[in-house]
Design a protein around this motif. Sequence first.
Motif, mmCIF file in Angstrom:
data_model
loop_
_atom_site.group_PDB
_atom_site.id
_atom_site.type_symbol
_atom_site.label_atom_id
_atom_site.label_comp_id
_atom_site.label_asym_id
_atom_site.label_seq_id
_atom_site.Cartn_x
_atom_site.Cartn_y
_atom_site.Cartn_z
ATOM 1 N N PRO A 21 0.839 -1.205 0.000
ATOM 2 C CA PRO A 21 0.000 0.000 0.000
ATOM 3 C C PRO A 21 0.874 1.255 0.000
ATOM 4 C CG PRO A 21 -0.350 -1.304 1.999
ATOM 5 C CD PRO A 21 0.722 -1.970 1.218
ATOM 6 N N SER A 22 0.319 2.350 -0.441
ATOM 7 C CA SER A 22 1.078 3.605 -0.473
ATOM 8 C C SER A 22 1.449 4.038 0.943
ATOM 9 C CB SER A 22 0.258 4.704 -1.142
ATOM 10 O OG SER A 22 -0.826 5.075 -0.302
ATOM 11 N N ILE A 23 2.494 4.826 1.037
ATOM 12 C CA ILE A 23 2.918 5.341 2.341
ATOM 13 C C ILE A 23 1.813 6.208 2.935
ATOM 14 C CG2 ILE A 23 4.573 6.861 3.511
ATOM 15 C CD1 ILE A 23 6.697 5.796 1.561
ATOM 16 N N GLN A 24 1.119 6.972 2.097
ATOM 17 C CA GLN A 24 0.030 7.820 2.586
ATOM 18 C C GLN A 24 -1.079 6.979 3.219
ATOM 19 O OE1 GLN A 24 1.399 8.005 -0.448
ATOM 20 N NE2 GLN A 24 2.271 10.062 -0.567
ATOM 21 N N ARG A 83 -3.166 -13.159 14.695
ATOM 22 C CA ARG A 83 -4.472 -13.773 14.507
ATOM 23 C C ARG A 83 -5.211 -13.082 13.368
ATOM 24 N NH1 ARG A 83 -3.064 -16.708 18.149
ATOM 25 N NH2 ARG A 83 -3.661 -16.980 20.278
ATOM 26 N N GLY A 84 -4.692 -13.190 12.195
ATOM 27 C CA GLY A 84 -5.355 -12.602 11.036
ATOM 28 C C GLY A 84 -4.558 -11.496 10.362
ATOM 29 N N GLY A 85 -3.537 -10.974 11.029
ATOM 30 C CA GLY A 85 -2.663 -9.995 10.407
ATOM 31 C C GLY A 85 -3.210 -8.585 10.306
ATOM 32 N N GLN A 86 -4.356 -8.317 10.949
ATOM 33 C CA GLN A 86 -4.951 -6.987 10.837
ATOM 34 C C GLN A 86 -5.504 -6.514 12.170
ATOM 35 O OE1 GLN A 86 -7.751 -8.247 7.667
ATOM 36 N NE2 GLN A 86 -7.027 -6.424 6.590
ATOM 37 N N THR A 87 -5.170 -5.284 12.525
ATOM 38 C CA THR A 87 -5.841 -4.618 13.636
ATOM 39 C C THR A 87 -7.128 -4.026 13.073
ATOM 40 O OG1 THR A 87 -4.737 -2.520 13.193
ATOM 41 C CG2 THR A 87 -3.630 -4.034 14.743
ATOM 42 N N VAL A 88 -7.907 -3.410 13.928
ATOM 43 C CA VAL A 88 -9.165 -2.800 13.475
ATOM 44 C C VAL A 88 -8.889 -1.726 12.422
ATOM 45 C CG1 VAL A 88 -11.190 -1.489 14.216
ATOM 46 C CG2 VAL A 88 -10.295 -3.321 15.665
ATOM 47 N N ALA A 89 -7.889 -0.894 12.669
ATOM 48 C CA ALA A 89 -7.557 0.166 11.708
ATOM 49 C C ALA A 89 -7.038 -0.408 10.396
ATOM 50 C CB ALA A 89 -6.528 1.118 12.309
ATOM 51 N N MET A 90 -6.265 -1.472 10.473
ATOM 52 C CA MET A 90 -5.732 -2.089 9.252
ATOM 53 C C MET A 90 -6.865 -2.692 8.419
ATOM 54 S SD MET A 90 -2.321 -3.748 10.959
ATOM 55 C CE MET A 90 -1.576 -4.458 9.506
ATOM 56 N N LYS A 91 -7.880 -3.241 9.083
ATOM 57 C CA LYS A 91 -9.042 -3.763 8.348
ATOM 58 C C LYS A 91 -9.756 -2.633 7.618
ATOM 59 C CE LYS A 91 -10.033 -7.788 11.160
ATOM 60 N NZ LYS A 91 -10.957 -8.445 12.080
ATOM 61 N N ALA A 92 -9.903 -1.505 8.287
ATOM 62 C CA ALA A 92 -10.597 -0.368 7.676
ATOM 63 C C ALA A 92 -9.857 0.146 6.446
ATOM 64 C CB ALA A 92 -10.761 0.753 8.701
ATOM 65 N N TRP A 93 -8.534 0.073 6.472
ATOM 66 C CA TRP A 93 -7.718 0.577 5.371
ATOM 67 C C TRP A 93 -7.251 -0.521 4.426
ATOM 68 C CZ3 TRP A 93 -7.253 5.501 3.902
ATOM 69 C CH2 TRP A 93 -7.721 6.450 4.779
ATOM 70 N N HIS A 94 -7.748 -1.743 4.621
ATOM 71 C CA HIS A 94 -7.439 -2.890 3.744
ATOM 72 C C HIS A 94 -5.939 -3.147 3.647
ATOM 73 C CE1 HIS A 94 -11.642 -2.790 2.745
ATOM 74 N NE2 HIS A 94 -11.538 -1.565 2.290
ATOM 75 N N ILE A 95 -5.320 -3.191 4.814
ATOM 76 C CA ILE A 95 -3.885 -3.460 4.916
ATOM 77 C C ILE A 95 -3.715 -4.675 5.818
ATOM 78 C CG2 ILE A 95 -1.683 -2.574 5.776
ATOM 79 C CD1 ILE A 95 -2.754 0.258 5.166
ATOM 80 N N VAL A 172 0.745 -5.328 3.180
ATOM 81 C CA VAL A 172 0.249 -5.549 1.827
ATOM 82 C C VAL A 172 -1.206 -5.108 1.719
ATOM 83 C CG1 VAL A 172 1.833 -7.466 1.373
ATOM 84 C CG2 VAL A 172 -0.433 -7.934 2.322
ATOM 85 N N ASP A 173 -1.628 -4.848 0.466
ATOM 86 C CA ASP A 173 -3.038 -4.595 0.193
ATOM 87 C C ASP A 173 -3.805 -5.878 0.472
ATOM 88 O OD1 ASP A 173 -3.151 -1.906 -0.795
ATOM 89 O OD2 ASP A 173 -2.100 -2.605 -2.588
ATOM 90 N N TRP A 174 -4.955 -5.751 1.097
ATOM 91 C CA TRP A 174 -5.744 -6.932 1.434
ATOM 92 C C TRP A 174 -7.223 -6.555 1.415
ATOM 93 C CZ3 TRP A 174 -3.465 -11.607 2.098
ATOM 94 C CH2 TRP A 174 -4.281 -12.641 2.502
#
Length: 178
Positions: A21-24, A83-95, A172-174
Amino acid sequence: MPTQRAAEPAPGNPTGPLTTPSIQRRLAAFVYEGVLLFGVLFVAGWLYSTLTQLKDPGRQGTLGLQLFLLLVLGVYFVWFWSRGGQTVAMKAWHIRLVDRQGRPVSQVRALARFALAWLWFVPALLTAKMAGLHGGALFGLLFVGVLAYAALARLHPDRQFWHDAACGTRLVDWRPAR
């Protein structure tokens, strides 16, 4: 846009090859994570203060409170990353956090990433401590330090953060399947 190396698709990833994903976008997820963690740390701090009957953290128990909050942060991140590779914020941003081959990360690798991720803050915190900075000056120094650390990702061939490179992880993008 810089060229990004694509890894083999990981099991369950509906988007195919893994791209960075982009740095931004990663910084936006970082800020959103901070907003969410404010609530988590507020409740944890209240719980600690209540259980220890801490009345004036400025005079007593500051180190204990800080260590407890660090433990809460460690448990939060290691739990979600392993446990899934994503925090709540990462899920929201598809990371998603994966290892170099695109597989889920272990708890040990997640813990190593958590420890090394403090590279975002340590230089600014040490500088502030030595200079006696507080309040707005400390916040400004942290802000500049975070932006400088994020900019260092441009020097990495895959545009990954340096703590990820050291831990054998990558963001990564997810995106979920529609």
